[in-house]
Design a protein around this motif. Structure first.
Motif, PDB file in Angstrom:
ATOM      1  N   PRO A 186       0.793  -1.231   0.000  1.00 21.76           N
ATOM      2  CA  PRO A 186       0.000   0.000   0.000  1.00 21.76           C
ATOM      3  C   PRO A 186       0.827   1.283   0.000  1.00 21.76           C
ATOM      4  O   PRO A 186       0.357   2.317  -0.462  1.00 21.76           O
ATOM      5  N   GLN A 187       2.062   1.231   0.504  1.00 16.76           N
ATOM      6  CA  GLN A 187       2.885   2.433   0.493  1.00 16.76           C
ATOM      7  C   GLN A 187       3.301   2.796  -0.936  1.00 16.76           C
ATOM      8  O   GLN A 187       3.672   3.936  -1.206  1.00 16.76           O
ATOM      9  N   TRP A 188       3.229   1.836  -1.870  1.00 18.17           N
ATOM     10  CA  TRP A 188       3.570   2.092  -3.266  1.00 18.17           C
ATOM     11  C   TRP A 188       2.358   2.087  -4.174  1.00 18.17           C
ATOM     12  O   TRP A 188       2.301   2.800  -5.164  1.00 18.17           O
ATOM     13  N   ASP A 189       1.389   1.223  -3.861  1.00 16.12           N
ATOM     14  CA  ASP A 189       0.270   1.014  -4.772  1.00 16.12           C
ATOM     15  C   ASP A 189      -0.967   0.642  -3.958  1.00 16.12           C
ATOM     16  O   ASP A 189      -0.988  -0.373  -3.274  1.00 16.12           O
ATOM     17  N   ALA A 190      -1.980   1.454  -4.020  1.00 17.18           N
ATOM     18  CA  ALA A 190      -3.207   1.228  -3.253  1.00 17.18           C
ATOM     19  C   ALA A 190      -4.091   0.209  -3.979  1.00 17.18           C
ATOM     20  O   ALA A 190      -4.961   0.553  -4.764  1.00 17.18           O
ATOM     21  N   PHE A 191      -3.842  -1.072  -3.716  1.00 12.77           N
ATOM     22  CA  PHE A 191      -4.532  -2.167  -4.397  1.00 12.77           C
ATOM     23  C   PHE A 191      -4.794  -3.280  -3.401  1.00 12.77           C
ATOM     24  O   PHE A 191      -3.933  -3.609  -2.589  1.00 12.77           O
ATOM     25  N   CYS A 192      -5.989  -3.883  -3.469  1.00 12.26           N
ATOM     26  CA  CYS A 192      -6.321  -4.961  -2.542  1.00 12.26           C
ATOM     27  C   CYS A 192      -7.272  -5.944  -3.210  1.00 12.26           C
ATOM     28  O   CYS A 192      -8.187  -5.541  -3.930  1.00 12.26           O
ATOM     29  N   GLU A 193      -7.044  -7.235  -2.944  1.00 13.17           N
ATOM     30  CA  GLU A 193      -7.953  -8.284  -3.386  1.00 13.17           C
ATOM     31  C   GLU A 193      -8.714  -8.769  -2.162  1.00 13.17           C
ATOM     32  O   GLU A 193      -8.114  -8.961  -1.105  1.00 13.17           O
ATOM     33  N   VAL A 194     -10.032  -8.926  -2.290  1.00 15.11           N
ATOM     34  CA  VAL A 194     -10.846  -9.333  -1.145  1.00 15.11           C
ATOM     35  C   VAL A 194     -11.737 -10.507  -1.521  1.00 15.11           C
ATOM     36  O   VAL A 194     -12.153 -10.660  -2.658  1.00 15.11           O
ATOM     37  N   LEU A 195     -12.009 -11.338  -0.512  1.00 13.84           N
ATOM     38  CA  LEU A 195     -12.934 -12.451  -0.666  1.00 13.84           C
ATOM     39  C   LEU A 195     -13.539 -12.742   0.694  1.00 13.84           C
ATOM     40  O   LEU A 195     -12.828 -13.044   1.648  1.00 13.84           O
ATOM     41  N   GLY A 196     -14.844 -12.629   0.782  1.00 11.75           N
ATOM     42  CA  GLY A 196     -15.540 -12.934   2.024  1.00 11.75           C
ATOM     43  C   GLY A 196     -16.143 -14.315   1.988  1.00 11.75           C
ATOM     44  O   GLY A 196     -16.103 -15.011   0.980  1.00 11.75           O
ATOM     45  N   SER A 197     -16.748 -14.715   3.096  1.00 15.27           N
ATOM     46  CA  SER A 197     -17.378 -16.022   3.185  1.00 15.27           C
ATOM     47  C   SER A 197     -18.724 -16.053   2.467  1.00 15.27           C
ATOM     48  O   SER A 197     -19.334 -17.108   2.337  1.00 15.27           O
TER      49      SER A 197
ATOM     50  N   TYR B 236     -12.349  -1.399   1.616  1.00 10.81           N
ATOM     51  CA  TYR B 236     -11.020  -1.146   1.056  1.00 10.81           C
ATOM     52  C   TYR B 236     -11.060  -0.216  -0.151  1.00 10.81           C
ATOM     53  O   TYR B 236     -10.043   0.363  -0.525  1.00 10.81           O
ATOM     54  N   GLY B 237     -12.222  -0.074  -0.766  1.00  9.42           N
ATOM     55  CA  GLY B 237     -12.341   0.685  -2.009  1.00  9.42           C
ATOM     56  C   GLY B 237     -12.506   2.177  -1.824  1.00  9.42           C
ATOM     57  O   GLY B 237     -12.220   2.739  -0.780  1.00  9.42           O
ATOM     58  N   VAL B 238     -12.983   2.820  -2.890  1.00  9.38           N
ATOM     59  CA  VAL B 238     -13.114   4.276  -2.897  1.00  9.38           C
ATOM     60  C   VAL B 238     -14.507   4.740  -2.500  1.00  9.38           C
ATOM     61  O   VAL B 238     -14.722   5.926  -2.295  1.00  9.38           O
ATOM     62  N   ASP B 239     -15.458   3.815  -2.396  1.00 10.04           N
ATOM     63  CA  ASP B 239     -16.828   4.194  -2.047  1.00 10.04           C
ATOM     64  C   ASP B 239     -16.932   4.675  -0.607  1.00 10.04           C
ATOM     65  O   ASP B 239     -16.172   4.270   0.254  1.00 10.04           O
ATOM     66  N   SER B 240     -17.880   5.536  -0.392  1.00 10.91           N
ATOM     67  CA  SER B 240     -18.197   5.978   0.962  1.00 10.91           C
ATOM     68  C   SER B 240     -19.697   5.900   1.147  1.00 10.91           C
ATOM     69  O   SER B 240     -20.465   6.073   0.216  1.00 10.91           O
ATOM     70  N   SER B 241     -20.096   5.615   2.348  1.00 13.36           N
ATOM     71  CA  SER B 241     -21.507   5.592   2.705  1.00 13.36           C
ATOM     72  C   SER B 241     -21.599   6.109   4.132  1.00 13.36           C
ATOM     73  O   SER B 241     -20.574   6.328   4.774  1.00 13.36           O
ATOM     74  N   PRO B 242     -22.799   6.300   4.656  1.00 11.34           N
ATOM     75  CA  PRO B 242     -22.896   6.799   6.026  1.00 11.34           C
ATOM     76  C   PRO B 242     -22.201   5.912   7.056  1.00 11.34           C
ATOM     77  O   PRO B 242     -21.696   6.393   8.056  1.00 11.34           O
ATOM     78  N   ASP B 243     -22.136   4.593   6.791  1.00 11.77           N
ATOM     79  CA  ASP B 243     -21.544   3.703   7.780  1.00 11.77           C
ATOM     80  C   ASP B 243     -20.094   3.302   7.493  1.00 11.77           C
ATOM     81  O   ASP B 243     -19.405   2.798   8.371  1.00 11.77           O
TER      82      ASP B 243
END
Length: 143
Positions: free
Chosen positions: A34-45, A57-64
């Motif tokens: 992350p200090q070089w490249d803001a990238f993340c792979e995610v997988l939930g159950s 982890y993404g760019v979206d924002s919501s009230p919560d």
């Protein structure tokens, strides 16, 4: 709490019975550097947990949730090495094969990879590179 974990850690949770009682809490968040490249792979159950992780982890924002501002790959299922490492692995094997077959030297593979990286950034990814750069931008050359 958020726990960045590996498939080995997930297997450990299952072996000790923790995941059996709280399976909805088992998730993978695999950032690059992350200090070089803001990238993340995610997988939930579940798809809902994966979507929540992608929002976190993404760019979206919501009230919560206010996202961390990373580019996110919301994976649909487990894959060894996830996405970024799988692509890097195939590129590394191809480079090694070029050297092994006597086509070029390792330093030339490195130089080519640097230019490939620049091409990917300049074109916005492989799709843009195939349409915009290969064959001088000709869609026929990319086919």
């Amino acid at each position: 709490s958020i726990c960045v974990e590996t498939p080995e850690y997930r297997n450990l949770l299952y072996r000790h019975g923790t995941a059996i009682y709280f399976e909805e809490r088992v998730a993978t968040a695999h950032p690059s550097l992350p200090q070089w490249d803001a990238f993340c792979e995610v997988l939930g159950s579940s798809p809902a947990i994966t979507a929540w992780l992608a929002k976190l982890y993404g760019v979206d924002s919501s009230p919560d949730i206010t996202g961390l501002g990373m580019d996110v790959v919301a994976m649909k299922r487990e894959a060894h090495g996830h996405v970024l490492n799988s692509l890097l692995s195939s590129l590394t094997m191809t480079g090694g094969l070029l050297v092994q077959k006597g086509i070029c030297e390792a330093a030339e593979v490195d130089a080519s990879m640097v230019h490939l990286g620049r091409l990917m950034v300049a074109s916005g990814g492989i799709s843009g590179a195939l349409v915009g750069f290969v064959g001088g931008g000709s869609s026929r050359a990319a086919a």
